[in-house]
Structure formats: C-alpha cells, structure tokens
Write a protein that holds these residues in place. Structure first.
Motif, mmCIF file in Angstrom:
data_model
loop_
_atom_site.group_PDB
_atom_site.id
_atom_site.type_symbol
_atom_site.label_atom_id
_atom_site.label_comp_id
_atom_site.label_asym_id
_atom_site.label_seq_id
_atom_site.Cartn_x
_atom_site.Cartn_y
_atom_site.Cartn_z
ATOM 1 N N THR A 210 1.004 -1.259 0.021
ATOM 2 C CA THR A 210 -0.001 -0.014 0.018
ATOM 3 C C THR A 210 0.678 1.430 -0.089
ATOM 4 N N VAL A 211 0.490 2.319 -0.864
ATOM 5 C CA VAL A 211 1.374 3.584 -0.803
ATOM 6 C C VAL A 211 0.407 4.574 -0.287
ATOM 7 N N LEU A 212 0.515 5.326 0.757
ATOM 8 C CA LEU A 212 -0.298 6.554 1.091
ATOM 9 C C LEU A 212 0.435 7.749 0.452
ATOM 10 N N VAL A 213 -0.323 8.703 -0.158
ATOM 11 C CA VAL A 213 0.164 9.947 -0.326
ATOM 12 C C VAL A 213 -0.273 11.176 0.862
ATOM 13 N N GLN A 214 0.557 11.830 1.095
ATOM 14 C CA GLN A 214 0.410 12.916 1.895
ATOM 15 C C GLN A 214 -0.517 12.545 3.192
ATOM 16 N N GLY A 215 -0.421 11.256 3.443
ATOM 17 C CA GLY A 215 -0.895 10.719 4.626
ATOM 18 C C GLY A 215 -2.375 10.402 4.649
ATOM 19 N N GLY A 216 -3.054 10.899 3.463
ATOM 20 C CA GLY A 216 -4.379 10.551 3.386
ATOM 21 C C GLY A 216 -5.144 9.921 2.327
ATOM 22 N N GLN A 217 -4.331 9.543 1.335
ATOM 23 C CA GLN A 217 -4.974 8.850 0.138
ATOM 24 C C GLN A 217 -4.016 7.681 -0.270
ATOM 25 N N ARG A 218 -4.721 6.758 -0.501
ATOM 26 C CA ARG A 218 -3.896 5.224 -0.456
ATOM 27 C C ARG A 218 -4.101 4.821 -2.092
ATOM 28 N N VAL A 219 -3.271 4.201 -2.355
ATOM 29 C CA VAL A 219 -3.160 3.401 -3.676
ATOM 30 C C VAL A 219 -2.672 1.934 -3.450
ATOM 31 N N GLN A 220 -3.574 0.788 -4.054
ATOM 32 C CA GLN A 220 -3.274 -0.532 -3.532
ATOM 33 C C GLN A 220 -3.500 -1.409 -4.895
ATOM 34 N N PRO A 221 -2.976 -2.482 -4.716
ATOM 35 C CA PRO A 221 -3.008 -3.563 -6.229
ATOM 36 C C PRO A 221 -4.536 -3.592 -6.492
ATOM 37 N N SER A 222 -5.426 -4.029 -5.321
ATOM 38 C CA SER A 222 -6.923 -4.412 -5.667
ATOM 39 C C SER A 222 -7.619 -3.311 -6.198
ATOM 40 N N ARG A 223 -7.217 -1.936 -5.808
ATOM 41 C CA ARG A 223 -8.031 -0.678 -6.609
ATOM 42 C C ARG A 223 -7.458 -0.338 -7.859
ATOM 43 N N ASP A 224 -6.537 -0.903 -8.417
ATOM 44 C CA ASP A 224 -5.986 -0.402 -9.621
ATOM 45 C C ASP A 224 -5.737 -1.758 -10.780
ATOM 46 N N GLY A 225 -6.305 -2.752 -10.256
ATOM 47 C CA GLY A 225 -6.144 -4.079 -11.220
ATOM 48 C C GLY A 225 -4.530 -4.757 -11.392
ATOM 49 N N GLY A 226 -3.954 -4.536 -9.928
ATOM 50 C CA GLY A 226 -2.784 -5.101 -10.020
ATOM 51 C C GLY A 226 -1.660 -4.099 -9.356
ATOM 52 N N VAL A 227 -0.426 -4.555 -9.149
ATOM 53 C CA VAL A 227 0.552 -3.888 -8.830
ATOM 54 C C VAL A 227 1.161 -2.904 -10.154
ATOM 55 N N GLU A 228 1.037 -3.464 -11.408
ATOM 56 C CA GLU A 228 1.557 -2.760 -12.448
ATOM 57 C C GLU A 228 0.902 -1.420 -12.466
ATOM 58 N N GLY A 229 -0.343 -1.458 -12.038
ATOM 59 C CA GLY A 229 -1.269 -0.175 -12.198
ATOM 60 C C GLY A 229 -1.097 1.094 -11.264
ATOM 61 N N MET A 230 -0.031 0.631 -10.101
ATOM 62 C CA MET A 230 0.178 1.421 -9.054
ATOM 63 C C MET A 230 0.910 2.804 -9.375
ATOM 64 N N PRO A 231 1.917 2.628 -10.122
ATOM 65 C CA PRO A 231 2.579 4.069 -10.377
ATOM 66 C C PRO A 231 1.801 4.830 -11.352
ATOM 67 N N ASP A 232 0.983 4.381 -12.406
ATOM 68 C CA ASP A 232 0.109 5.484 -12.912
ATOM 69 C C ASP A 232 -0.881 5.965 -11.723
ATOM 70 N N ALA A 233 -1.353 5.248 -10.909
ATOM 71 C CA ALA A 233 -2.453 5.841 -9.920
ATOM 72 C C ALA A 233 -1.735 6.791 -9.050
ATOM 73 N N LEU A 234 -0.507 6.619 -8.807
ATOM 74 C CA LEU A 234 0.337 7.605 -7.849
ATOM 75 C C LEU A 234 0.654 8.637 -8.553
ATOM 76 N N ASP A 235 0.730 8.840 -9.876
ATOM 77 C CA ASP A 235 0.846 9.976 -10.816
ATOM 78 C C ASP A 235 -0.254 10.759 -10.770
ATOM 79 N N ARG A 236 -1.618 10.179 -10.804
ATOM 80 C CA ARG A 236 -2.671 11.011 -10.757
ATOM 81 C C ARG A 236 -2.645 11.630 -9.659
ATOM 82 N N LEU A 237 -2.226 11.106 -8.453
ATOM 83 C CA LEU A 237 -2.274 11.610 -7.187
ATOM 84 C C LEU A 237 -1.198 12.951 -6.874
ATOM 85 N N VAL A 238 -0.082 12.810 -7.427
ATOM 86 C CA VAL A 238 0.834 13.746 -7.093
ATOM 87 C C VAL A 238 1.121 14.880 -8.153
ATOM 88 N N GLY A 239 0.311 14.674 -9.262
ATOM 89 C CA GLY A 239 0.227 15.616 -10.422
ATOM 90 C C GLY A 239 1.139 15.781 -11.426
#
Length: 211
Positions: free
Chosen positions: A182-211
């Motif tokens: 699990t990766v939390l961004v700014q202590g309040g938002q999280r990215v996890q494999p099950s939320r993004d269809g797998g580990v491979e989707g996590m970097p893109d999800a993180l990009d959307r959070l950090v802008g």
C-alpha cells in the motif's frame, strides 16, 4: 542515504488474490475505489509531497512493486519524498518473521544501504528462501551482501533499530492498512493493487495523485 528511501514502521498484511490468505487482516476496513481515505491521516510535509510505502519482504507483490516504485520515485525526486514502512502484524502467526524482516530493514537504513540492497533482500527471501529473521541468519546474509560484519551488528543491536522495530504495531491501527503493498500519499490517500487491477497499475495511480 537517499532521502527518497527514508522510512517508518508498520504492520499489515492482506487480502484477496494479492496476498497470502494466511496473513489477511479482516478486522481492518477495506474501502472501495481506486484511491481511499484514511481516518487519521498523518502530517504532510511543507515542501514536498510525501508517499509512504507499506511492504513486507515475504510479500511477492511488494517485491513486484520494488523496481517500478524506485523508478516512480526517481521521476518525482523534485516533488515527492518516499518513505518505506516494513510490515509487522501484531498478534499474527507471522509477527516474529515480520519483526525479523523489519529489524533487517532498519539496520540497512541505519547503514545507508537500502538503495543498494532492498531488492537483494527480496530476492534472497523469495528466490533462495533465505532466512533473515534472526541476528545469526541476518548476519550470514549481510556477509554475502558485502557488509562489514562488525558494523552490521552494531546497527542491528542499536537502540534506534530496536525502537523502530518495536513501534510497528501501533502504525497498523493508525493507518488502517489492509493490503500489501500500500502507498499512502500525503498521509490521506492510498493506492493498492486491488484498487487498480494489480501492482502494475500503481505507478500510474500515484502519478494521478501527485500531479
């Protein structure tokens, strides 16, 4: 040590098809959607955004995320600080293994060797089934990794590493982590494999959070 690879301590391990059912944490709420909110977000950083990764050396999906996460952190070096949090699930049958892994991680951090050896620990645990959960076995592995035995033991036995390892259980409750990685961004938002269809989707999800 690379400032992108600083850390805290944590416990967890989770669920579904992504993590071994034996270490699931059903009592921790699981939120829907790609990115969820935690109830008690930690303080953010004034200048850079902060991403906190919760991982376990014995979690195959944590290993799978390691290289993509390093690349993501490097891409965002100017605007994001990455901290790592080794998982320790208090009261579980995996607790002693997790504590041993956390102690090794914090020892490497103390020595400034996380950048060089983080992936090597994953490979030792998964590909060679190396036991690194005790002082003796961790030291044996450290020798193969080219670390000075005396320096390794000094760090391994230090009060700083002991405190970090002992602090694990409380962070699980605080951050309500129910899945690894699990990766939390700014202590309040999280990215996890099950939320993004797998580990491979996590970097893109993180990009959307950090802008």
């Amino acid at each position: 040590m690379n400032p992108l690879l600083r850390t805290a301590v944590l416990a967890a391990v989770a669920s579904g098809l992504l993590v071994t059912p034996a270490v699931a944490a059903p009592e921790v709420p699981h939120e829907g959607g790609l990115v969820g909110r935690i109830d008690n977000p930690g303080p953010g950083r004034a200048v850079k955004q902060e991403a906190v990764e919760f991982f376990w050396y014995d979690c195959g999906h944590s290993q799978q995320l390691e290289v993509p996460l390093e690349r993501w952190a490097e891409k965002h070096r100017s605007d994001v600080t990455l901290r790592r949090v080794p998982a320790v699930w208090a009261g579980s049958r995996e607790e002693q293994t997790q504590r041993g892994h956390a102690r090794l991680y914090y020892t490497l951090e103390q020595l400034g060797e996380v950048d060089r050896l983080q992936l090597a620990v994953f490979r030792a645990v998964h590909e060679r089934e190396t036991d690194v959960t005790t002082e003796e076995t961790a030291l044996a592995w450290a020798r193969t990794a080219g670390l000075d035995p005396a320096g390794f033991l000094t760090a391994y036995r230090s009060e700083e590493v002991q405190r970090a390892t002992d602090a694990a259980a409380g962070l699980l409750t605080r951050y309500q982590v129910d899945e690894l990685p699990t990766v939390l961004v700014q202590g309040g938002q999280r990215v996890q494999p099950s939320r993004d269809g797998g580990v491979e989707g996590m970097p893109d999800a993180l990009d959307r959070l950090v802008g």
